[in-house]
Design a protein around this motif. Structure first.
Motif, PDB file in Angstrom:
ATOM      1  N   ARG A   1       2.045  -7.159 -11.718  1.00 52.10           N
ATOM      2  CA  ARG A   1       2.527  -7.561 -10.396  1.00 52.10           C
ATOM      3  C   ARG A   1       3.715  -8.516 -10.494  1.00 52.10           C
TER       4      ARG A   1
ATOM      5  N   LEU B   1       6.570  -6.336 -11.192  1.00 49.96           N
ATOM      6  CA  LEU B   1       6.918  -5.574 -10.000  1.00 49.96           C
ATOM      7  C   LEU B   1       7.668  -6.445  -8.997  1.00 49.96           C
ATOM      8  N   HIS B   2       7.194  -7.665  -8.805  1.00 54.04           N
ATOM      9  CA  HIS B   2       7.890  -8.569  -7.879  1.00 54.04           C
ATOM     10  C   HIS B   2       9.323  -8.832  -8.335  1.00 54.04           C
TER      11      HIS B   2
ATOM     12  N   GLY C   1      -2.815  -1.032  -5.188  1.00 54.38           N
ATOM     13  CA  GLY C   1      -1.674  -1.671  -5.846  1.00 54.38           C
ATOM     14  C   GLY C   1      -0.878  -2.517  -4.878  1.00 54.38           C
TER      15      GLY C   1
ATOM     16  N   ASP D   1      -2.956  -5.571  -3.930  1.00 52.89           N
ATOM     17  CA  ASP D   1      -3.008  -6.539  -5.021  1.00 52.89           C
ATOM     18  C   ASP D   1      -1.698  -7.315  -5.119  1.00 52.89           C
ATOM     19  N   LEU D   2      -0.573  -6.625  -4.934  1.00 54.03           N
ATOM     20  CA  LEU D   2       0.713  -7.325  -4.912  1.00 54.03           C
ATOM     21  C   LEU D   2       0.734  -8.363  -3.791  1.00 54.03           C
TER      22      LEU D   2
ATOM     23  N   ARG E   1      -1.417 -11.404  -4.694  1.00 57.23           N
ATOM     24  CA  ARG E   1      -0.802 -12.247  -5.721  1.00 57.23           C
ATOM     25  C   ARG E   1       0.409 -13.004  -5.182  1.00 57.23           C
TER      26      ARG E   1
END
Length: 353
Positions: free
Chosen positions: A92, A95-96, A113, A116-117, A120
């Protein structure tokens, strides 16, 4: 629906003779063949799903899906948007960073997904989701928890669309804009509903039906009816799947083959039973395998536990915890699945009511 009725296992068994581009599941349990025209059709359907989600030529698309779907979605997005990138599903923080670096306006991810992002961003990064500047979120590849679409739309300030994609190759087949909506097929004749216990269309009054893919015009599968293993409850039109059935269970967007797990554990001396428990306690699926030994001496043996962990790790990229039952039990018993999410209805379609 006429012609051959095939399952994921049938596609896997034919992998050694299949031709063209093969979209292979992470555990090689399924191999979906695509000829040149089939590839163009898959890209066209997926591009149409992105357009239905509001993605246009000024958008920049980040695809956070596992293979084989990730590359296909990124290629389709490149036909629709200004830019597209295949980032993969994990990490994550990564990804961010990628969303920010690419100035992405659209995120394609699984429902868990994306959730969850979001979690977080709030709990670990202490960031406002609105700062990412996403205008569209496209969800695919999993059965979403209740209220996921609305929650993500509010938090990201984005349009959220759910796409039903082929569980064999990942190409988009249908979409919906709200949780209460039925699926809108992207082309006629691609999706249908079948009876669980027989190779025939579902009865109109049946409470449950299995989604099937009918790939008319496919170079090698044109007359086939592909059982998806995904089950919908009775509703108008073609409802989105709410359950799974059969010898494959969906965990974190990846299909896990129960027969392969069964065969791997059968090779380990002393294993008499096992239970695979799947839950979604937070944003992500969690899988724990509890193994029962036939001899007390094996219960605390670290070597046997390690053998089981290694056997499971070789089967799937999904992380599966291993626990040992505290008491031994004589005689082999069939393995079981305990799906605390309420998704998997059972391995035998004929026994599902």
């Amino acid at each position: 629906m006429t012609g051959r009725w095939l399952t994921r296992d049938d596609l896997g068994a034919a992998a050694g003779s299949a031709a063209g581009l093969l979209l292979v599941s992470p555990d090689a349990a399924s191999a979906y063949p695509l000829g040149p025209e089939d590839r163009r059709a898959a890209l066209g359907l997926t591009a149409a799903a992105l357009r239905a989600a509001g993605v246009g030529e000024r958008d920049r698309v980040a695809v956070a899906l596992a293979e084989p779907a990730g590359a296909l979605w990124a290629a389709a997005a490149a036909e629709v948007a200004q830019a597209a990138a295949d980032l993969g599903p994990r990490g994550r923080m990564r990804l961010h960073h990628a969303l920010s670096a690419l100035r992405a306006t659209t995120l394609v991810a699984t429902p868990t997904g994306a959730m969850d992002l979001l979690a977080r961003l709030h709990l670990e990064f202490l960031l406002d989701p609105l700062d990412l500047g996403l205008t569209s979120v496209v969800l695919t590849g999993e059965i979403a928890s209740k209220r996921t679409l609305g929650h993500l739309a509010e938090e990201f300030g984005a349009r959220v669309t759910e796409v039903y994609a082929s569980p064999f190759g990942g190409a988009a087949l249908a979409w919906r804009a709200a949780e209460e909506d039925p699926l809108t097929p992207l082309a006629d004749g691609l999706l249908g509903l079948a009876a669980l216990a027989k190779d025939a269309p579902a009865d109109p009054g049946a409470p449950l039906a299995e989604l099937v893919v009918t790939p008319h015009g496919h170079a090698t599968l044109g007359d086939a009816v592909l059982r998806t293993g995904q089950v919908a409850r009775a509703a108008a039109g073609i409802p989105a799947p709410a359950h799974t059935v059969g010898d494959h269970v969906l965990v974190r967007g990846v299909w896990l083959a129960l027969p392969r797990l069964e065969r791997a554990l059968a090779k380990i001396d002393g294993v008499t039973a096992w239970d695979l428990a799947i839950s979604r306690p937070g944003t992500l699926d969690t899988a724990v395998l509890t193994v029962t030994f036939g001899r007390e001496s094996l219960i605390g043996n670290p070597m046997w536990r390690s053998r089981i962990e290694q056997a499971v790790r070789a089967l799937t990229p999904v992380s599966i915890g291993v626990e040992i039952a505290p008491e031994a039990a004589e005689g082999p018993r069939p393995g079981t699945v305990t799906d605390l999410r309420g998704h998997h209805l059972g391995r035998d379609r004929a026994l599902v009511t």
